[in-house]
Enzyme design. Structure first.
Site, PDB file in Angstrom:
ATOM      1  N   TYR A  25       0.795  -1.244   0.000  1.00 51.12           N
ATOM      2  CA  TYR A  25       0.000   0.000   0.000  1.00 51.12           C
ATOM      3  C   TYR A  25       0.821   1.285   0.000  1.00 51.12           C
ATOM      4  N   GLU A  79      -9.191  -7.264   3.616  1.00 53.11           N
ATOM      5  CA  GLU A  79      -8.319  -8.272   2.980  1.00 53.11           C
ATOM      6  C   GLU A  79      -7.681  -9.184   4.045  1.00 53.11           C
ATOM      7  N   ARG A 137      -4.284 -14.074 -14.695  1.00 53.00           N
ATOM      8  CA  ARG A 137      -5.600 -14.245 -15.312  1.00 53.00           C
ATOM      9  C   ARG A 137      -6.556 -14.888 -14.315  1.00 53.00           C
ATOM     10  N   GLY A 173     -22.095 -17.144 -23.810  1.00 53.22           N
ATOM     11  CA  GLY A 173     -20.771 -17.646 -24.177  1.00 53.22           C
ATOM     12  C   GLY A 173     -20.072 -18.336 -23.021  1.00 53.22           C
ATOM     13  N   PRO A 233     -19.239 -19.826 -14.146  1.00 53.64           N
ATOM     14  CA  PRO A 233     -19.681 -19.765 -12.742  1.00 53.64           C
ATOM     15  C   PRO A 233     -21.072 -20.360 -12.572  1.00 53.64           C
ATOM     16  N   PHE A 264     -18.438  -9.922 -14.474  1.00 50.54           N
ATOM     17  CA  PHE A 264     -17.927  -9.537 -15.781  1.00 50.54           C
ATOM     18  C   PHE A 264     -16.494 -10.039 -15.860  1.00 50.54           C
ATOM     19  N   GLY A 312     -13.724  -9.072 -16.757  1.00 53.15           N
ATOM     20  CA  GLY A 312     -12.723  -8.027 -16.985  1.00 53.15           C
ATOM     21  C   GLY A 312     -12.791  -7.042 -15.852  1.00 53.15           C
ATOM     22  N   PRO A 313     -11.968  -5.983 -15.907  1.00 52.76           N
ATOM     23  CA  PRO A 313     -11.986  -5.009 -14.822  1.00 52.76           C
ATOM     24  C   PRO A 313     -13.328  -4.283 -14.756  1.00 52.76           C
TER      25      PRO A 313
HETATM   26  C1  LIG Z   1     -13.578 -12.760 -12.635  1.00 54.56           C
HETATM   27  C2  LIG Z   1     -13.184 -13.316 -13.977  1.00 54.56           C
HETATM   28  C3  LIG Z   1     -13.494 -14.615 -14.297  1.00 54.56           C
HETATM   29  C4  LIG Z   1     -13.147 -15.122 -15.555  1.00 54.56           C
HETATM   30  N1  LIG Z   1     -13.502 -16.402 -15.862  1.00 54.56           N
HETATM   31  C5  LIG Z   1     -13.215 -16.889 -17.093  1.00 54.56           C
HETATM   32  C6  LIG Z   1     -13.621 -18.223 -17.462  1.00 54.56           C
HETATM   33  O1  LIG Z   1     -14.236 -18.943 -16.664  1.00 54.56           O
HETATM   34  N2  LIG Z   1     -13.303 -18.663 -18.701  1.00 54.56           N
HETATM   35  C7  LIG Z   1     -12.637 -17.868 -19.608  1.00 54.56           C
HETATM   36  O2  LIG Z   1     -12.360 -18.342 -20.723  1.00 54.56           O
HETATM   37  N3  LIG Z   1     -12.264 -16.615 -19.288  1.00 54.56           N
HETATM   38  C8  LIG Z   1     -12.515 -16.120 -18.054  1.00 54.56           C
HETATM   39  N4  LIG Z   1     -12.111 -14.849 -17.732  1.00 54.56           N
HETATM   40  C9  LIG Z   1     -11.316 -14.074 -18.722  1.00 54.56           C
HETATM   41  C10 LIG Z   1      -9.829 -14.409 -18.554  1.00 54.56           C
HETATM   42  O3  LIG Z   1      -9.369 -13.940 -17.295  1.00 54.56           O
HETATM   43  C11 LIG Z   1      -8.957 -13.754 -19.613  1.00 54.56           C
HETATM   44  O4  LIG Z   1      -9.257 -12.397 -19.666  1.00 54.56           O
HETATM   45  C12 LIG Z   1      -9.148 -14.388 -20.984  1.00 54.56           C
HETATM   46  O5  LIG Z   1      -8.810 -15.766 -20.946  1.00 54.56           O
HETATM   47  C13 LIG Z   1      -8.276 -13.689 -22.028  1.00 54.56           C
HETATM   48  O6  LIG Z   1      -6.937 -13.777 -21.643  1.00 54.56           O
HETATM   49  P1  LIG Z   1      -5.793 -14.009 -22.745  1.00 54.56           P
HETATM   50  O7  LIG Z   1      -4.493 -13.792 -22.031  1.00 54.56           O
HETATM   51  O8  LIG Z   1      -5.977 -15.269 -23.448  1.00 54.56           O
HETATM   52  O9  LIG Z   1      -6.060 -12.866 -23.755  1.00 54.56           O
HETATM   53  P2  LIG Z   1      -5.698 -11.325 -23.656  1.00 54.56           P
HETATM   54  O10 LIG Z   1      -4.316 -11.097 -24.004  1.00 54.56           O
HETATM   55  O11 LIG Z   1      -6.159 -10.795 -22.346  1.00 54.56           O
HETATM   56  O12 LIG Z   1      -6.625 -10.806 -24.806  1.00 54.56           O
HETATM   57  C14 LIG Z   1      -8.047 -10.878 -24.721  1.00 54.56           C
HETATM   58  C15 LIG Z   1      -8.629 -10.206 -25.955  1.00 54.56           C
HETATM   59  O13 LIG Z   1      -8.248  -8.840 -25.911  1.00 54.56           O
HETATM   60  C16 LIG Z   1      -7.806  -8.417 -27.163  1.00 54.56           C
HETATM   61  N5  LIG Z   1      -6.446  -7.872 -27.032  1.00 54.56           N
HETATM   62  C17 LIG Z   1      -5.429  -8.316 -26.271  1.00 54.56           C
HETATM   63  N6  LIG Z   1      -4.365  -7.564 -26.391  1.00 54.56           N
HETATM   64  C18 LIG Z   1      -4.683  -6.605 -27.268  1.00 54.56           C
HETATM   65  C19 LIG Z   1      -3.996  -5.507 -27.827  1.00 54.56           C
HETATM   66  N7  LIG Z   1      -2.743  -5.241 -27.509  1.00 54.56           N
HETATM   67  N8  LIG Z   1      -4.661  -4.732 -28.700  1.00 54.56           N
HETATM   68  C20 LIG Z   1      -5.939  -4.987 -29.031  1.00 54.56           C
HETATM   69  N9  LIG Z   1      -6.630  -6.012 -28.537  1.00 54.56           N
HETATM   70  C21 LIG Z   1      -6.025  -6.802 -27.688  1.00 54.56           C
HETATM   71  C22 LIG Z   1      -7.812  -9.583 -28.086  1.00 54.56           C
HETATM   72  O14 LIG Z   1      -8.873  -9.424 -29.003  1.00 54.56           O
HETATM   73  C23 LIG Z   1      -8.083 -10.793 -27.262  1.00 54.56           C
HETATM   74  O15 LIG Z   1      -9.008 -11.612 -27.910  1.00 54.56           O
HETATM   75  C24 LIG Z   1     -12.447 -14.326 -16.486  1.00 54.56           C
HETATM   76  C25 LIG Z   1     -12.106 -13.001 -16.133  1.00 54.56           C
HETATM   77  C26 LIG Z   1     -12.479 -12.499 -14.898  1.00 54.56           C
HETATM   78  C27 LIG Z   1     -12.111 -11.085 -14.561  1.00 54.56           C
HETATM   79  C1  HEM Z   2      -6.693   2.482  -1.696  1.00 57.01           C
HETATM   80  C2  HEM Z   2      -5.949   1.748  -2.503  1.00 57.01           C
HETATM   81  C3  HEM Z   2      -6.459   0.974  -3.674  1.00 57.01           C
HETATM   82  C4  HEM Z   2      -7.605   1.088  -4.423  1.00 57.01           C
HETATM   83  C5  HEM Z   2      -8.746   2.079  -4.243  1.00 57.01           C
HETATM   84  C6  HEM Z   2      -7.565   0.074  -5.453  1.00 57.01           C
HETATM   85  C7  HEM Z   2      -8.558  -0.111  -6.404  1.00 57.01           C
HETATM   86  C8  HEM Z   2      -8.590  -1.174  -7.297  1.00 57.01           C
HETATM   87  C9  HEM Z   2      -9.652  -1.428  -8.246  1.00 57.01           C
HETATM   88  C10 HEM Z   2     -10.895  -0.561  -8.420  1.00 57.01           C
HETATM   89  C11 HEM Z   2      -9.358  -2.556  -8.915  1.00 57.01           C
HETATM   90  C12 HEM Z   2     -10.178  -3.221 -10.029  1.00 57.01           C
HETATM   91  C13 HEM Z   2     -11.173  -4.175  -9.424  1.00 57.01           C
HETATM   92  C14 HEM Z   2     -12.062  -4.841 -10.467  1.00 57.01           C
HETATM   93  O1  HEM Z   2     -11.859  -4.717 -11.638  1.00 57.01           O
HETATM   94  O2  HEM Z   2     -12.963  -5.511 -10.099  1.00 57.01           O
HETATM   95  C15 HEM Z   2      -8.100  -3.022  -8.400  1.00 57.01           C
HETATM   96  C16 HEM Z   2      -7.476  -4.150  -8.842  1.00 57.01           C
HETATM   97  C17 HEM Z   2      -6.139  -4.365  -8.629  1.00 57.01           C
HETATM   98  N1  HEM Z   2      -5.335  -3.677  -7.753  1.00 57.01           N
HETATM   99 FE1  HEM Z   2      -5.876  -2.222  -6.478  1.00 57.01          FE
HETATM  100  N2  HEM Z   2      -6.428  -0.633  -5.323  1.00 57.01           N
HETATM  101  C18 HEM Z   2      -5.714  -0.128  -4.273  1.00 57.01           C
HETATM  102  C19 HEM Z   2      -4.487  -0.562  -3.823  1.00 57.01           C
HETATM  103  C20 HEM Z   2      -3.690  -1.427  -4.544  1.00 57.01           C
HETATM  104  C21 HEM Z   2      -2.308  -1.716  -4.232  1.00 57.01           C
HETATM  105  C22 HEM Z   2      -1.553  -1.168  -3.018  1.00 57.01           C
HETATM  106  C23 HEM Z   2      -1.860  -2.565  -5.208  1.00 57.01           C
HETATM  107  C24 HEM Z   2      -0.481  -3.146  -5.384  1.00 57.01           C
HETATM  108  C25 HEM Z   2       0.608  -2.395  -5.302  1.00 57.01           C
HETATM  109  C26 HEM Z   2      -2.974  -2.841  -6.104  1.00 57.01           C
HETATM  110  C27 HEM Z   2      -2.954  -3.700  -7.182  1.00 57.01           C
HETATM  111  C28 HEM Z   2      -4.063  -4.149  -7.890  1.00 57.01           C
HETATM  112  C29 HEM Z   2      -4.054  -5.219  -8.883  1.00 57.01           C
HETATM  113  C30 HEM Z   2      -2.840  -6.008  -9.347  1.00 57.01           C
HETATM  114  C31 HEM Z   2      -5.372  -5.354  -9.331  1.00 57.01           C
HETATM  115  C32 HEM Z   2      -5.903  -6.360 -10.349  1.00 57.01           C
HETATM  116  C33 HEM Z   2      -6.121  -5.756 -11.640  1.00 57.01           C
HETATM  117  C34 HEM Z   2      -6.971  -6.622 -12.598  1.00 57.01           C
HETATM  118  O3  HEM Z   2      -8.212  -6.600 -12.511  1.00 57.01           O
HETATM  119  O4  HEM Z   2      -6.409  -7.276 -13.439  1.00 57.01           O
HETATM  120  N3  HEM Z   2      -4.051  -2.127  -5.667  1.00 57.01           N
HETATM  121  N4  HEM Z   2      -7.654  -2.162  -7.412  1.00 57.01           N
END
Ligand SMILES: Cc1cc2nc3c(=O)[nH]c(=O)nc-3n(C[C@H](O)[C@H](O)[C@H](O)COP(=O)(O)OP(=O)(O)OC[C@H]3O[C@@H](n4cnc5c(N)ncnc54)[C@H](O)[C@@H]3O)c2cc1C
Ligand code: HEM
Length: 404
Positions: A98, A140, A208, A273, A278, A394, A396-397
């Site tokens: 942090y 956490e 991932r 899809g 889940p 969702f 993604g983020p």
């Molecule tokens: C909570 C959660 C649960 C998930 N559960 C599942 C699950 O059960 N099954 C599943 O298959 N996935 C799941 N995902 C999605 C998974 O985490 C990945 O995001 C997914 O597999 C894609 O990752 P990747 O590294 O293969 O592709 P990435 O590199 O992340 O690319 C994904 C897509 O983004 C685009 N992209 C990537 N890089 C670029 C770039 N530089 N420019 C333009 N476009 C780009 C491409 O079109 C590509 O098809 C979940 C995600 C979350 C957040």
């Molecule tokens: C007050 C402090 C913080 C806030 C408000 C914050 C907020 C967030 C938010 C909004 C997300 C995205 C959540 C989602 O998509 O569902 C996230 C994810 C994340 N945060 Fe933080 N964060 C904080 C501190 C930190 C710190 C200290 C670190 C590490 C140095 C960190 C690292 C990450 C990482 C790695 C993710 C995952 C990103 C992803 O979705 O792929 N965060 N945080």
């Protein structure tokens, strides 16, 4: 009484928000530059989405600004804190990380506000940041202790061996994961995900999330992954570069999207899809543990070539009178026919849900791509389903979906 921010701090923070907001991408850029100077912090983030506008850093900066805007009404933060805390558990973010964000944030604020960043303003932002950081760290710590203390629980990265690899459709493959240390696994809550670090095509590791697609048990997890042909490597690695016996690393199950412990009201599981993963975990749990519960599994796929796990899902439903399965194809293939390969052509609609499910009393769980969620979540709200009955995940983020 819970600690409070002083009126002076609140005023100073609130007054600087409009200027910071006006420079939203600059603050992200400035934070990114500071934060990733340290390789050890950089490695915590997800580098496929990185870059100056990388969504994770953006999410973080946006969350902090969003928080500052609501600084007088922190009650609105509850669900957001829960989602972020679970994400942080998945990414193994620890209390010692942090201060790096505090430093990066304050430096970014100083860069952007210039002369307006008086010592009093910076102190106020420091206090406000740590106020939020303490809430997150507190939650956490509780989650981490709970996970570690449960049977099969662990902390940080653990090695798993792929013990089966099964093609579910042209694009989705399932992987069963058994702990390489021979121990048990923690029972996840149906709907939760695991976080992996996986090799990227260009080198380095990607973090991932993959939702667990089986019901809770003590021995294994299953994930079902869509092959993203244009991705940077996470899913391509799993599909193309692993076999039974390959090891992968994962943190414990996390996520605030899950079936309640004792579901009482009818459940409607809606997926598009690969968003079915889940839902399959929830359906397995309902079929096994809640025989009296009414549940509807409703799935939209393109066509039979991409439709995953249908036989498994229908097999589960056939065990219980109160489970129903309906499938929609938006782009039926040549050999597909409604009534045979699937139930309906087209998309799932709220009108259909209203007529075919216990609409007034059900809890709705949704997961799917952005257009799927964007169509159904607001439509359910407009149709009178209260927000506490609508739960969605969702892949993604969160800020990406909100922006959409
Ligand atoms: C909570 C959660 C649960 C998930 N559960 C599942 C699950 O059960 N099954 C599943 O298959 N996935 C799941 N995902 C999605 C998974 O985490 C990945 O995001 C997914 O597999 C894609 O990752 P990747 O590294 O293969 O592709 P990435 O590199 O992340 O690319 C994904 C897509 O983004 C685009 N992209 C990537 N890089 C670029 C770039 N530089 N420019 C333009 N476009 C780009 C491409 O079109 C590509 O098809 C979940 C995600 C979350 C957040
Ligand atoms: C007050 C402090 C913080 C806030 C408000 C914050 C907020 C967030 C938010 C909004 C997300 C995205 C959540 C989602 O998509 O569902 C996230 C994810 C994340 N945060 Fe933080 N964060 C904080 C501190 C930190 C710190 C200290 C670190 C590490 C140095 C960190 C690292 C990450 C990482 C790695 C993710 C995952 C990103 C992803 O979705 O792929 N965060 N945080």
């Amino acid at each position: 009484m819970a600690p409070q921010l002083s009126r002076e701090t609140i005023e100073l923070v609130r007054n600087s928000v409009p200027v910071l907001e006006a420079h939203g991408s600059d603050i992200t850029k400035a934070m990114y530059a500071r934060l990733f100077k340290d390789d050890h912090i950089k490695a915590l983030f997800n580098h496929a989405n990185q870059g100056e506008g990388g969504s994770q850093v953006h999410a973080l900066a946006a969350a902090i600004l969003g928080y500052a805007k609501n600084i007088e009404n922190l009650g609105v933060l509850g669900p957001v804190v829960e989602r972020i805390a679970h994400k942080h558990i998945g990414y193994h973010i620890l209390p010692e990380h942090y201060p790096y964000v505090a430093e990066a944030l304050l430096a970014a604020i100083k860069d952007i506000l210039g002369d307006a960043a008086t010592p009093a303003v910076l102190t106020a932002w420091g206090e406000a940041y740590w106020f939020l950081a303490d809430i997150l760290k507190g939650r956490e710590n509780v989650l981490r202790d709970e996970i570690e203390s449960r049977s099969g629980g662990w902390n940080g990265w653990r090695r798993f061996t792929i013990s089966s690899k099964v093609k579910e459709s042209d694009v989705v493959t399932s992987f069963t994961l058994t702990p390489s240390d021979g121990g048990r696994v923690i029972r996840h809550r149906p709907g939760q995900y695991l976080t992996f670090r996986l090799p990227l095509l260009g080198g380095g590791l990607a973090k991932r999330n993959y939702s667990i697609s089986c019901g809770p048990n003590d021995e294994t997890y299953r994930i079902s992954v869509k092959r993203e042909a244009n991705g940077q490597g996470g899913s391509l690695y799993l599909h193309d570069h692993t076999e039974v016996g390959t090891e992968v690393e994962a943190t414990p199950p996390a996520g605030d999207f899950f079936l309640p412990d004792e579901p009482k009201t009818p459940i409607v599981l809606l997926s598009g899809g690969v968003g079915l993963t889940p839902m399959v975990s929830m359906l397995e749990t309902i079929a096994r543990d809640y025989p009296e519960l009414e549940a509807h599994f409703i799935h939209g796929a393109l066509n039979s070539s991409t439709h995953a796990m249908d036989k498994h899902v229908r097999g589960l439903a056939s065990l219980r009178d109160k489970l129903s399965v309906k499938t929609f194809y938006s782009d039926p293939g040549l050999g597909d026919a409604a009534g045979l390969s699937h139930d309906y052509d087209g998309f799932i609609t709220v009108d259909w849900l209203r007529s075919q499910t216990p609409f007034e009393t059900s809890e709705f769980y949704l997961c799917g791509p952005k257009p799927f969620l964007r169509a159904l979540v607001p439509a359910l709200s407009r149709a009178g389903v209260s927000s506490d009955r609508i739960h969605y995940e969702f892949f993604g983020p969160a800020d990406e979906l909100l922006a959409a």
